[in-house]
Design an enzyme around this catalytic site. Structure first.
Site, short mmCIF file in Angstrom:
data_model
loop_
_atom_site.label_atom_id
_atom_site.label_comp_id
_atom_site.label_asym_id
_atom_site.label_seq_id
_atom_site.Cartn_x
_atom_site.Cartn_y
_atom_site.Cartn_z
N ASP A 147 0.75 -1.17 -0.10
CA ASP A 147 -0.06 0.06 0.12
C ASP A 147 0.81 1.36 0.02
OD1 ASP A 147 -2.03 -1.69 0.52
OD2 ASP A 147 -1.94 -1.62 2.60
N LYS B 33 2.18 2.17 -5.03
CA LYS B 33 3.08 2.12 -6.22
C LYS B 33 1.96 2.10 -7.46
CE LYS B 33 3.38 -2.23 -4.33
NZ LYS B 33 3.07 -2.00 -3.00
N GLY C 172 -4.08 -3.94 -4.49
CA GLY C 172 -5.05 -3.18 -4.97
C GLY C 172 -4.35 -1.75 -5.23
N HIS C 173 -4.35 -1.27 -6.35
CA HIS C 173 -3.80 -0.24 -6.99
C HIS C 173 -4.98 0.68 -7.34
CE1 HIS C 173 0.25 -2.11 -8.11
NE2 HIS C 173 0.13 -2.39 -6.97
N GLN D 188 1.94 -5.81 -3.27
CA GLN D 188 2.29 -6.05 -1.96
C GLN D 188 3.71 -5.37 -1.46
OE1 GLN D 188 1.34 -9.42 -3.38
NE2 GLN D 188 -0.70 -8.52 -2.78
P1 IMP Z 1 -3.03 -12.76 1.85
O1 IMP Z 1 -1.98 -12.21 0.76
O2 IMP Z 1 -4.19 -12.46 1.48
O3 IMP Z 1 -2.75 -14.23 2.17
O4 IMP Z 1 -2.65 -12.08 3.21
C1 IMP Z 1 -1.51 -12.09 3.76
C2 IMP Z 1 -1.00 -10.79 4.36
O5 IMP Z 1 -0.66 -10.10 3.48
C3 IMP Z 1 -2.03 -10.10 5.30
O6 IMP Z 1 -1.48 -9.60 6.24
C4 IMP Z 1 -2.79 -9.06 4.26
O7 IMP Z 1 -3.09 -8.05 5.11
C5 IMP Z 1 -1.43 -8.87 3.65
N1 IMP Z 1 -1.35 -8.24 2.34
C6 IMP Z 1 -1.68 -8.99 1.12
N2 IMP Z 1 -1.61 -8.20 0.08
C7 IMP Z 1 -1.58 -6.91 0.49
C8 IMP Z 1 -1.53 -5.43 -0.13
O8 IMP Z 1 -1.66 -5.58 -1.56
N3 IMP Z 1 -1.25 -4.52 0.56
C9 IMP Z 1 -1.15 -4.86 2.04
N4 IMP Z 1 -1.18 -5.74 2.65
C10 IMP Z 1 -1.43 -6.99 2.10
#
Ligand code: IMP
Length: 430
Positions: A13, A16, A40-41, A222
């Protein structure tokens, strides 16, 4: 060979999307290399707000090839919804290409993601419930269905039958009803029919662009500390957001990467569980969340907020071999009397200047702060470093000095135009 990687230097977040949009307009090829629709962008362009979860933001530029890379896991329904929505907002898009090696996310992945989270009780990771972990589990277990097989009408039905049999056994372990094969096959065959024209082997295409000296942008999702190996395990995602993941997820070897830009906010956020050394669990944190609109694009969850952690950022610079920093959201920290940055940690009475690898140890460290005088005024009109208040420049200079990484770009607002190029030479090297 101007090949540039853009990586999140914190916990995701970092904004990017805007950067990939700005630089995507200058690239022939934009390839996203990891993750799925957990990301999410948001991109604000031409007075419209575009939201992307799977498609690289480079799609907004006609003439750019936007590639869903091999390291990704893709929800076909989500991808088609995103494609249709983006097309309804803008008719002249770039070319969408989906790697035949990307893995497909099915409903059983999402269901198992939620069931596994529930089973973790107090040790929840706080996943986005998009089925990302279970889809990568299948990939590693070598039973996942890849895009190439998915769109092959001769192979998909038998692959789905084989995998669903296993997944339905898991469902019954959790006391859930099995999924119906015929219904799933019918629904997903319809998605496969629509996606077929976009699915291709990408490696040779990426290699040819690199060899031809075209501008190739490798887009991370991420952030560094959500990396499966280098992040705050187990509070991580199941892919490799670090710059090394760009090689794995696109098929480019490390010698062909020329520059790596790390995107970081002027403060820190994270969603989900896990240690967060500089967290502001107070009114100030709530205030930054409100003015910064720090709510997840994917889940709508309020993000956890903290001061900038330079110990972590320096670690991210090393892990990703960053050639430059892209500092975002400088405008949000305007009008604070003072701002703090962590420059060291205290662990069990000892001062340390590195990030402990173990999440449990990291949760015990206390930040050592350096205070900076705040800056005043609306920064959104600034277009060069000299337009910024001297206090803001001092803050940026300290970030660069501490992390030993120069600042390449500064973002002072959500719009494409609200960007300062601090050092052009750090962006497209060669
Ligand atoms: P997962 O990717 O849904 O398995 O989540 C694993 C961890 O990564 C959790 O803490 C999510 O909140 C975090 N996470 C996954 N994608 C994002 C992102 O795009 N931004 C911020 N945190 C993320």
């Amino acid at each position: 060979m101007p090949t540039l990687v853009i990586v999140g230097a914190q916990w995701g977040d970092e904004a990017k999307g805007k950067l990939v949009d700005v630089l995507g307009s200058q690239a022939s090829l934009v390839v996203r290399y990891a993750g799925g629709n957990n990301a999410g962008h948001t991109v604000i362009a031409e007075g419209k707000e575009f939201k992307f979860h799977l498609i690289p933001a480079g799609i907004l530029h006609p003439g750019t090839k936007a590639v869903v890379g091999s390291g990704m896991v893709v929800c076909p329904k989500g991808l088609l919804e995103e494609w249709d929505r983006t097309l309804s907002q803008k008719s002249d898009l770039g070319e969408l290409i989906i790697s035949s090696a990307a893995h497909v996310v099915f409903p059983y992945h999402r269901m198992l993601d939620s069931l596994e989270e529930e089973a973790r009780g107090n040790n929840k990771i706080g996943t986005t419930s998009r089925g990302i972990g279970p889809a990568y589990q299948d990939k590693v277990a070598r039973i996942g269905i890849r895009m190439g097989e998915f769109v092959d009408a001769a192979r998909f039905p038998s692959r789905l039958r084989e995998v669903l049999e296993v997944k339905n056994r898991y469902m019954s372990m959790f006391g859930k009803e099995p999924l119906n094969y015929d219904d799933l096959l019918a629904e997903y065959t319809a998605y496969a029919d629509r996606l077929r024209p976009f699915v291709k082997d990408i490696e040779h295409m990426v290699a040819e662009s690199v060899e031809a000296g075209e501008r190739v942008l490798l887009e991370g999702a991420q952030g560094t500390f959500l990396d499966l190996d280098s992040g705050t395990y187990p509070y991580v995602t199941s892919s490799h957001p670090v710059a090394g993941g760009a090689c794995l997820g696109t098929g480019i070897g490390p010698r062909h990467i020329d520059a790596v830009l790390g995107v970081c906010k002027t403060y820190t956020t994270r969603v989900g569980s896990g240690p967060f050394v500089t967290e502001l669990n107070n009114e100030l944190g709530d205030h930054i969340r409100t003015i910064g609109k720090e709510f997840g694009t994917t889940t709508g969850r309020g993000r956890r907020i903290g001061w900038l952690d330079l110990v972590a950022l320096k670690h991210a610079c090393r892990l990703n071999s960053l050639s430059g920093l892209v500092v975002t959201r400088l405008d949000i920290l305007s009008d604070f009397e003072s701002v703090q940055v962590a420059i060291g940690y205290e662990l069990d009475g000892q001062v340390i200047e590195y990030l402990p690898g173990d999440a449990d140890t990291l949760s015990r460290v206390k930040p050592i702060y350096k205070e900076f005088k705040g800056w005043k005024g609306n920064l959104r009109g600034a277009r060069s470093m000299s337009d910024l208040p001297v206090e803001a420049r001092e803050y940026l200079d300290f970030m660069a000095e501490f992390t030993r990484t120069p600042v390449a770009i500064v973002s002072v607002g959500p719009d494409r135009a609200e960007t300062i190029i601090a050092d052009e030479s750090l962006i497209w090297v060669k």
